[in-house]
Design a protein around this motif. Structure first.
Motif, PDB file in Angstrom:
ATOM      1  N   ALA A 330      40.065  99.055  85.020  1.00 53.32           N
ATOM      2  CA  ALA A 330      40.729  99.051  83.716  1.00 53.32           C
ATOM      3  C   ALA A 330      39.882  98.410  82.634  1.00 53.32           C
ATOM      4  O   ALA A 330      40.014  98.739  81.450  1.00 53.32           O
ATOM      5  N   THR A 331      39.007  97.485  83.009  1.00 50.95           N
ATOM      6  CA  THR A 331      38.162  96.806  82.033  1.00 50.95           C
ATOM      7  C   THR A 331      36.978  96.167  82.739  1.00 50.95           C
ATOM      8  O   THR A 331      37.112  95.643  83.845  1.00 50.95           O
ATOM      9  N   LEU A 332      35.828  96.205  82.099  1.00 46.57           N
ATOM     10  CA  LEU A 332      34.652  95.518  82.635  1.00 46.57           C
ATOM     11  C   LEU A 332      34.540  94.096  82.116  1.00 46.57           C
ATOM     12  O   LEU A 332      33.776  93.295  82.656  1.00 46.57           O
ATOM     13  N   LEU A 333      35.301  93.769  81.074  1.00 45.46           N
ATOM     14  CA  LEU A 333      35.185  92.461  80.436  1.00 45.46           C
ATOM     15  C   LEU A 333      36.234  91.461  80.913  1.00 45.46           C
ATOM     16  O   LEU A 333      36.069  90.260  80.715  1.00 45.46           O
ATOM     17  N   HIS A 334      37.318  91.951  81.511  1.00 44.72           N
ATOM     18  CA  HIS A 334      38.353  91.068  82.065  1.00 44.72           C
ATOM     19  C   HIS A 334      38.805  90.018  81.059  1.00 44.72           C
ATOM     20  O   HIS A 334      38.861  88.819  81.353  1.00 44.72           O
ATOM     21  N   GLY A 335      39.161  90.496  79.870  1.00 47.68           N
ATOM     22  CA  GLY A 335      39.535  89.578  78.803  1.00 47.68           C
ATOM     23  C   GLY A 335      40.789  88.781  79.076  1.00 47.68           C
ATOM     24  O   GLY A 335      40.960  87.687  78.541  1.00 47.68           O
ATOM     25  N   MET A 336      41.697  89.312  79.923  1.00 42.45           N
ATOM     26  CA  MET A 336      42.939  88.598  80.204  1.00 42.45           C
ATOM     27  C   MET A 336      42.856  87.732  81.449  1.00 42.45           C
ATOM     28  O   MET A 336      43.841  87.111  81.851  1.00 42.45           O
TER      29      MET A 336
END
Length: 399
Positions: A330-336
Protein backbone atom coordinates in the motif's frame (compact mmCIF):
# COMPACT_ATOMS: atom_id res chain seq x y z
CA UNK A 1 55.73 -3.70 -0.77
CA UNK A 2 52.64 -2.50 -2.61
CA UNK A 3 50.37 -4.32 -0.17
CA UNK A 4 52.18 -2.73 2.76
CA UNK A 5 51.82 0.73 1.23
CA UNK A 6 48.11 0.25 0.57
CA UNK A 7 47.60 -0.92 4.13
CA UNK A 8 49.19 2.23 5.46
CA UNK A 9 47.08 4.39 3.12
CA UNK A 10 43.93 2.63 4.36
CA UNK A 11 45.02 3.11 7.98
CA UNK A 12 45.63 6.81 7.43
CA UNK A 13 42.23 7.25 5.79
CA UNK A 14 40.55 5.69 8.80
CA UNK A 15 42.60 7.74 11.23
CA UNK A 16 41.84 10.99 9.43
CA UNK A 17 38.14 10.30 9.07
CA UNK A 18 37.51 9.19 12.65
CA UNK A 19 38.56 12.02 14.99
CA UNK A 20 38.11 11.59 18.72
CA UNK A 21 35.02 13.41 19.90
CA UNK A 22 33.98 15.06 23.11
CA UNK A 23 30.98 13.06 24.34
CA UNK A 24 29.69 16.12 26.22
CA UNK A 25 28.73 17.71 22.89
CA UNK A 26 26.07 15.14 21.99
CA UNK A 27 23.38 13.23 23.93
CA UNK A 28 23.64 9.64 25.10
CA UNK A 29 20.19 8.04 25.02
CA UNK A 30 19.10 5.12 27.19
CA UNK A 31 16.78 3.55 24.61
CA UNK A 32 16.59 0.26 26.51
CA UNK A 33 15.08 1.99 29.54
CA UNK A 34 12.51 3.58 27.23
CA UNK A 35 11.66 0.22 25.64
CA UNK A 36 11.09 -1.24 29.11
CA UNK A 37 8.72 1.61 29.96
CA UNK A 38 7.03 2.70 26.71
CA UNK A 39 4.70 5.70 26.67
CA UNK A 40 4.02 8.40 24.13
CA UNK A 41 6.35 10.85 22.46
CA UNK A 42 6.10 14.64 22.58
CA UNK A 43 5.78 15.39 18.88
CA UNK A 44 2.65 17.47 19.53
CA UNK A 45 4.79 19.94 21.49
CA UNK A 46 6.81 20.65 18.35
CA UNK A 47 3.97 21.15 15.85
CA UNK A 48 2.56 24.61 15.28
CA UNK A 49 -0.07 23.81 12.64
CA UNK A 50 -0.95 21.19 10.02
CA UNK A 51 -2.04 21.35 6.38
CA UNK A 52 -3.53 18.47 4.36
CA UNK A 53 -2.78 18.50 0.62
CA UNK A 54 -4.49 15.81 -1.48
CA UNK A 55 -2.85 15.41 -4.87
CA UNK A 56 -5.36 16.30 -7.54
CA UNK A 57 -6.74 13.78 -10.02
CA UNK A 58 -7.77 15.37 -13.33
CA UNK A 59 -8.97 14.12 -16.70
CA UNK A 60 -5.30 13.77 -17.64
CA UNK A 61 -4.15 10.22 -16.84
CA UNK A 62 -0.72 11.65 -16.06
CA UNK A 63 -2.18 13.05 -12.83
CA UNK A 64 -2.79 9.54 -11.43
CA UNK A 65 -0.19 8.46 -8.88
CA UNK A 66 -0.11 4.78 -7.91
CA UNK A 67 2.01 5.56 -4.88
CA UNK A 68 5.03 7.60 -3.82
CA UNK A 69 8.50 6.04 -4.05
CA UNK A 70 10.29 9.32 -3.39
CA UNK A 71 9.55 13.03 -3.30
CA UNK A 72 10.94 16.51 -2.83
CA UNK A 73 9.17 19.71 -1.86
CA UNK A 74 9.76 23.44 -2.02
CA UNK A 75 7.64 26.35 -0.79
CA UNK A 76 5.78 26.28 -4.13
CA UNK A 77 5.90 22.75 -5.52
CA UNK A 78 5.72 19.03 -4.76
CA UNK A 79 7.88 16.72 -6.90
CA UNK A 80 6.75 13.08 -6.90
CA UNK A 81 8.42 9.92 -8.14
CA UNK A 82 5.61 7.33 -8.47
CA UNK A 83 6.16 3.72 -7.46
CA UNK A 84 5.55 1.98 -10.79
CA UNK A 85 6.23 4.79 -13.27
CA UNK A 86 9.72 6.20 -13.72
CA UNK A 87 8.87 9.88 -14.09
CA UNK A 88 8.86 13.03 -11.99
CA UNK A 89 5.38 14.49 -11.62
CA UNK A 90 4.86 18.12 -10.64
CA UNK A 91 2.12 19.42 -8.33
CA UNK A 92 1.87 22.80 -6.64
CA UNK A 93 1.81 23.08 -2.85
CA UNK A 94 -2.00 23.15 -2.94
CA UNK A 95 -1.96 19.75 -4.67
CA UNK A 96 -3.00 20.92 -8.14
CA UNK A 97 -1.61 18.73 -10.89
CA UNK A 98 0.65 20.61 -13.29
CA UNK A 99 2.39 18.06 -15.53
CA UNK A 100 4.88 15.27 -15.90
CA UNK A 101 7.98 17.35 -15.39
CA UNK A 102 10.70 14.84 -16.27
CA UNK A 103 9.83 11.70 -18.27
CA UNK A 104 11.63 8.39 -18.27
CA UNK A 105 13.78 7.66 -21.30
CA UNK A 106 17.07 8.18 -23.07
CA UNK A 107 16.21 11.44 -24.84
CA UNK A 108 17.16 15.04 -24.02
CA UNK A 109 15.93 16.09 -20.59
CA UNK A 110 14.79 12.56 -19.72
CA UNK A 111 16.29 10.19 -17.18
CA UNK A 112 16.58 6.43 -16.80
CA UNK A 113 17.60 4.08 -14.06
CA UNK A 114 16.91 3.68 -10.38
CA UNK A 115 16.50 6.89 -8.34
CA UNK A 116 18.11 6.29 -4.95
CA UNK A 117 17.15 9.73 -3.59
CA UNK A 118 16.04 13.14 -4.79
CA UNK A 119 16.45 16.68 -3.51
CA UNK A 120 15.05 20.12 -4.27
CA UNK A 121 17.36 23.06 -3.60
CA UNK A 122 15.08 26.09 -3.80
CA UNK A 123 17.79 28.63 -3.02
CA UNK A 124 19.92 27.57 -5.98
CA UNK A 125 17.06 26.51 -8.29
CA UNK A 126 18.19 22.91 -8.54
CA UNK A 127 16.48 19.53 -8.56
CA UNK A 128 18.80 16.55 -7.99
CA UNK A 129 18.04 12.98 -9.00
CA UNK A 130 20.60 10.67 -7.41
CA UNK A 131 21.12 7.27 -8.99
CA UNK A 132 23.41 4.53 -7.71
CA UNK A 133 26.35 5.77 -9.78
CA UNK A 134 25.44 9.18 -11.19
CA UNK A 135 23.67 12.47 -10.52
CA UNK A 136 21.19 14.19 -12.84
CA UNK A 137 20.72 17.91 -12.15
CA UNK A 138 17.77 20.01 -13.37
CA UNK A 139 16.32 23.39 -12.64
CA UNK A 140 13.17 23.35 -10.53
CA UNK A 141 11.29 23.86 -13.82
CA UNK A 142 12.69 20.59 -15.17
CA UNK A 143 15.34 21.98 -17.51
CA UNK A 144 18.49 19.80 -17.59
CA UNK A 145 21.56 21.57 -16.23
CA UNK A 146 24.24 18.90 -16.10
CA UNK A 147 24.88 15.31 -15.12
CA UNK A 148 27.92 13.47 -13.90
CA UNK A 149 28.90 9.93 -13.02
CA UNK A 150 31.03 8.73 -10.12
CA UNK A 151 32.95 5.52 -9.62
CA UNK A 152 31.43 4.66 -6.24
CA UNK A 153 28.09 2.85 -5.80
CA UNK A 154 25.58 4.45 -3.44
CA UNK A 155 22.23 3.62 -1.90
CA UNK A 156 21.66 7.18 -0.63
CA UNK A 157 23.11 10.58 -1.56
CA UNK A 158 22.40 14.26 -0.89
CA UNK A 159 24.00 17.60 -1.57
CA UNK A 160 25.23 19.13 1.71
CA UNK A 161 26.88 22.27 0.33
CA UNK A 162 28.61 23.78 -2.65
CA UNK A 163 30.41 20.97 -4.49
CA UNK A 164 29.76 18.56 -1.60
CA UNK A 165 27.81 15.29 -1.75
CA UNK A 166 27.22 13.11 1.32
CA UNK A 167 26.79 9.45 0.39
CA UNK A 168 26.08 6.03 1.88
CA UNK A 169 27.59 3.09 0.04
CA UNK A 170 25.69 0.20 -1.50
CA UNK A 171 25.10 -2.60 1.05
CA UNK A 172 26.64 -6.06 0.77
CA UNK A 173 29.96 -4.92 -0.65
CA UNK A 174 32.90 -5.71 1.68
CA UNK A 175 34.85 -2.66 2.79
CA UNK A 176 38.06 -4.36 1.73
CA UNK A 177 36.75 -4.77 -1.83
CA UNK A 178 36.21 -1.09 -2.47
CA UNK A 179 33.13 -0.08 -0.46
CA UNK A 180 33.66 3.22 1.34
CA UNK A 181 31.01 3.05 4.09
CA UNK A 182 29.93 6.69 4.34
CA UNK A 183 31.67 9.74 2.98
CA UNK A 184 31.58 13.28 1.68
CA UNK A 185 32.79 13.80 -1.89
CA UNK A 186 33.16 16.56 -4.41
CA UNK A 187 31.12 16.48 -7.60
CA UNK A 188 34.26 15.22 -9.35
CA UNK A 189 34.33 12.24 -7.02
CA UNK A 190 37.27 13.41 -4.91
CA UNK A 191 37.13 12.30 -1.27
CA UNK A 192 36.69 15.07 1.29
CA UNK A 193 36.23 12.77 4.28
CA UNK A 194 35.17 9.15 4.67
CA UNK A 195 34.44 6.62 7.40
CA UNK A 196 34.99 2.90 7.00
CA UNK A 197 35.55 1.65 10.54
CA UNK A 198 32.13 0.08 11.14
CA UNK A 199 33.78 -3.13 12.22
CA UNK A 200 33.08 -5.61 14.99
CA UNK A 201 35.44 -8.21 16.50
CA UNK A 202 32.61 -10.69 15.85
CA UNK A 203 33.07 -10.56 12.06
CA UNK A 204 36.29 -10.97 10.04
CA UNK A 205 37.39 -7.82 8.21
CA UNK A 206 37.10 -9.46 4.81
CA UNK A 207 33.37 -10.07 5.46
CA UNK A 208 32.66 -6.65 6.94
CA UNK A 209 30.57 -3.94 5.29
CA UNK A 210 27.16 -2.31 5.46
CA UNK A 211 24.06 -4.53 5.30
CA UNK A 212 20.44 -3.35 5.20
CA UNK A 213 20.74 -2.52 8.90
CA UNK A 214 21.29 1.13 7.99
CA UNK A 215 19.27 4.33 8.01
CA UNK A 216 19.97 7.75 6.52
CA UNK A 217 18.08 11.03 6.42
CA UNK A 218 18.74 14.51 5.12
CA UNK A 219 18.61 17.33 7.66
CA UNK A 220 17.68 20.54 5.87
CA UNK A 221 17.90 22.38 9.17
CA UNK A 222 21.66 21.76 9.38
CA UNK A 223 22.39 20.94 5.70
CA UNK A 224 23.73 17.52 6.59
CA UNK A 225 22.94 13.82 6.43
CA UNK A 226 22.29 11.69 9.50
CA UNK A 227 23.43 8.06 9.35
CA UNK A 228 23.02 5.04 11.62
CA UNK A 229 24.31 1.49 11.19
CA UNK A 230 23.48 -1.47 13.39
CA UNK A 231 27.14 -2.33 13.91
CA UNK A 232 27.45 0.31 16.64
CA UNK A 233 25.24 2.63 18.67
CA UNK A 234 26.40 5.97 17.26
CA UNK A 235 24.36 8.27 15.05
CA UNK A 236 26.69 10.20 12.71
CA UNK A 237 26.24 13.53 10.96
CA UNK A 238 27.86 14.13 7.56
CA UNK A 239 28.26 17.82 6.78
CA UNK A 240 30.17 19.61 4.03
CA UNK A 241 33.64 18.84 5.41
CA UNK A 242 33.37 16.41 8.31
CA UNK A 243 31.73 13.36 9.86
CA UNK A 244 30.94 13.70 13.55
CA UNK A 245 28.88 11.82 16.18
CA UNK A 246 25.48 13.40 16.76
CA UNK A 247 23.94 11.04 19.32
CA UNK A 248 24.58 7.66 20.94
CA UNK A 249 21.75 5.17 21.40
CA UNK A 250 22.06 2.50 24.07
CA UNK A 251 20.42 -0.36 22.14
CA UNK A 252 22.34 -3.19 23.88
CA UNK A 253 21.68 -5.61 21.03
CA UNK A 254 22.86 -9.21 20.94
CA UNK A 255 25.94 -10.46 19.14
CA UNK A 256 23.64 -12.05 16.56
CA UNK A 257 22.12 -8.67 15.67
CA UNK A 258 25.52 -6.97 15.45
CA UNK A 259 26.77 -9.74 13.14
CA UNK A 260 23.69 -9.25 10.92
CA UNK A 261 24.61 -5.58 10.68
CA UNK A 262 28.19 -6.24 9.57
CA UNK A 263 28.48 -9.60 7.79
CA UNK A 264 27.86 -8.90 4.09
CA UNK A 265 28.14 -12.60 3.20
CA UNK A 266 25.07 -13.53 5.26
CA UNK A 267 21.99 -12.73 3.19
CA UNK A 268 19.67 -14.14 5.85
CA UNK A 269 19.64 -10.60 7.23
CA UNK A 270 17.33 -9.70 4.33
CA UNK A 271 14.63 -11.88 5.90
CA UNK A 272 15.54 -12.30 9.56
CA UNK A 273 15.18 -9.18 11.66
CA UNK A 274 16.95 -10.36 14.76
CA UNK A 275 15.81 -11.72 18.08
CA UNK A 276 12.67 -10.28 19.64
CA UNK A 277 14.75 -8.17 22.02
CA UNK A 278 16.99 -6.77 19.27
CA UNK A 279 16.24 -3.49 17.50
CA UNK A 280 17.83 -1.62 14.64
CA UNK A 281 17.12 1.88 13.38
CA UNK A 282 15.23 1.86 10.06
CA UNK A 283 14.36 5.57 9.74
CA UNK A 284 15.44 8.91 11.19
CA UNK A 285 14.35 12.51 11.22
CA UNK A 286 15.21 15.45 13.43
CA UNK A 287 13.48 18.59 14.61
CA UNK A 288 15.16 21.61 16.22
CA UNK A 289 14.71 20.02 19.65
CA UNK A 290 14.83 16.25 19.21
CA UNK A 291 16.00 13.27 17.18
CA UNK A 292 13.35 10.74 16.15
CA UNK A 293 14.10 7.09 15.36
CA UNK A 294 11.91 4.31 13.99
CA UNK A 295 13.15 1.01 15.44
CA UNK A 296 12.38 -2.40 13.98
CA UNK A 297 12.55 -6.00 15.09
CA UNK A 298 10.68 -9.21 14.32
CA UNK A 299 7.72 -8.16 16.46
CA UNK A 300 7.11 -4.83 14.74
CA UNK A 301 8.16 -1.25 15.25
CA UNK A 302 8.82 1.23 18.02
CA UNK A 303 9.53 4.94 17.73
CA UNK A 304 11.94 6.76 20.00
CA UNK A 305 12.75 10.42 20.48
CA UNK A 306 15.82 11.90 22.14
CA UNK A 307 16.16 15.42 23.50
CA UNK A 308 19.26 16.97 21.91
CA UNK A 309 20.27 18.84 25.07
CA UNK A 310 19.34 16.55 27.94
CA UNK A 311 19.28 13.10 26.34
CA UNK A 312 15.74 12.52 27.64
CA UNK A 313 14.53 9.43 25.80
CA UNK A 314 10.92 8.50 25.13
CA UNK A 315 9.76 5.31 23.39
CA UNK A 316 6.35 4.44 21.97
CA UNK A 317 5.02 1.24 20.41
CA UNK A 318 3.71 1.67 16.86
CA UNK A 319 0.35 0.41 15.68
CA UNK A 320 0.94 -2.10 12.88
CA UNK A 321 -2.41 -3.58 11.78
CA UNK A 322 -0.97 -5.99 9.17
CA UNK A 323 2.42 -7.40 8.22
CA UNK A 324 5.08 -5.13 6.77
CA UNK A 325 4.76 -6.97 3.45
CA UNK A 326 1.08 -6.08 3.29
CA UNK A 327 1.79 -2.50 4.31
CA UNK A 328 4.47 -2.22 1.65
CA UNK A 329 1.92 -3.13 -1.01
CA UNK A 330 0.00 0.00 0.00
CA UNK A 331 2.92 2.36 0.60
CA UNK A 332 6.70 2.33 0.45
CA UNK A 333 7.02 5.20 2.92
CA UNK A 334 4.92 3.79 5.79
CA UNK A 335 3.89 7.24 6.91
CA UNK A 336 1.38 5.92 9.46
CA UNK A 337 3.86 3.58 11.10
CA UNK A 338 4.74 6.26 13.61
CA UNK A 339 3.86 8.08 16.81
CA UNK A 340 0.25 8.75 17.83
CA UNK A 341 1.32 11.68 20.00
CA UNK A 342 -0.25 14.24 17.65
CA UNK A 343 -4.04 14.15 18.07
CA UNK A 344 -4.08 10.35 18.10
CA UNK A 345 -3.09 10.03 14.43
CA UNK A 346 0.08 8.06 13.58
CA UNK A 347 2.76 10.41 12.25
CA UNK A 348 6.07 9.68 10.54
CA UNK A 349 7.87 11.50 7.75
CA UNK A 350 10.88 13.56 6.76
CA UNK A 351 11.71 17.20 7.29
CA UNK A 352 11.75 19.77 4.49
CA UNK A 353 12.11 23.47 5.12
CA UNK A 354 9.88 24.39 8.07
CA UNK A 355 7.82 21.23 7.81
CA UNK A 356 7.66 17.61 8.78
CA UNK A 357 6.22 15.98 5.65
CA UNK A 358 4.10 12.83 5.75
CA UNK A 359 2.60 10.94 2.81
CA UNK A 360 -0.54 8.83 3.25
CA UNK A 361 -2.06 6.58 0.59
CA UNK A 362 -5.66 5.33 0.47
CA UNK A 363 -4.50 1.73 0.81
CA UNK A 364 -2.41 2.48 3.88
CA UNK A 365 -5.21 4.47 5.49
CA UNK A 366 -7.64 1.62 4.92
CA UNK A 367 -5.57 -0.71 7.11
CA UNK A 368 -5.80 1.71 10.05
CA UNK A 369 -9.43 2.82 9.83
CA UNK A 370 -10.79 0.12 12.14
CA UNK A 371 -8.22 0.60 14.88
CA UNK A 372 -9.92 2.21 17.86
CA UNK A 373 -6.60 3.54 19.15
CA UNK A 374 -6.08 5.60 15.99
CA UNK A 375 -7.90 8.86 15.26
CA UNK A 376 -8.46 9.62 11.57
CA UNK A 377 -8.60 13.38 10.79
CA UNK A 378 -11.74 14.61 9.04
CA UNK A 379 -9.57 15.76 6.12
CA UNK A 380 -8.64 12.13 5.37
CA UNK A 381 -12.03 10.47 5.85
CA UNK A 382 -13.07 11.31 2.29
CA UNK A 383 -10.17 9.38 0.74
CA UNK A 384 -11.45 6.70 -1.63
CA UNK A 385 -9.77 3.60 -3.01
CA UNK A 386 -8.70 5.36 -6.23
CA UNK A 387 -7.65 8.61 -4.53
CA UNK A 388 -4.18 9.99 -5.09
CA UNK A 389 -1.89 10.15 -2.03
CA UNK A 390 -2.26 13.00 0.46
CA UNK A 391 0.70 15.07 1.59
CA UNK A 392 0.48 16.29 5.19
CA UNK A 393 2.65 19.26 6.20
CA UNK A 394 3.24 19.72 9.92
CA UNK A 395 4.76 23.14 10.53
CA UNK A 396 7.47 22.78 13.15
CA UNK A 397 8.16 25.24 15.95
CA UNK A 398 11.57 26.84 16.16
CA UNK A 399 12.53 26.33 12.50
Amino acid sequence: MNKLSLSWVFFLLIACSSPKSDTSTYPVADVRAGISNPGTLKLSDEIEEVMYVPLEVTSDDASLIDGVANYAVTSQYIYVLPVKEQRIVLFDRQGHFIKTLIPFGQGPGEFSGYVASMQADEKNNRLYLFSTDRVEVYTLDGEPVWHFAHDYQVVYQYSVGKDRLAAVSMPYVPFQEGSFGIGVFTENGDTVVMKNDFYSPLVPHDKSGLTIRIAAAYSEQLKSVLFKTGSNDTLYRMSDNQIQPACVLSLQNSDKEIISSVDVTDFNSLRDFGDDKDYFVSDIFETPARYYFRLRNNQGHLVASVDKKTGETLVEKCEQPVSLVELSAATLLHGMLGTRSYQGFPVWGSTAGNDLVQVVTAGELDFYKNLHSVSIPDQLKSMEEDSNPVFIFYKLKGV
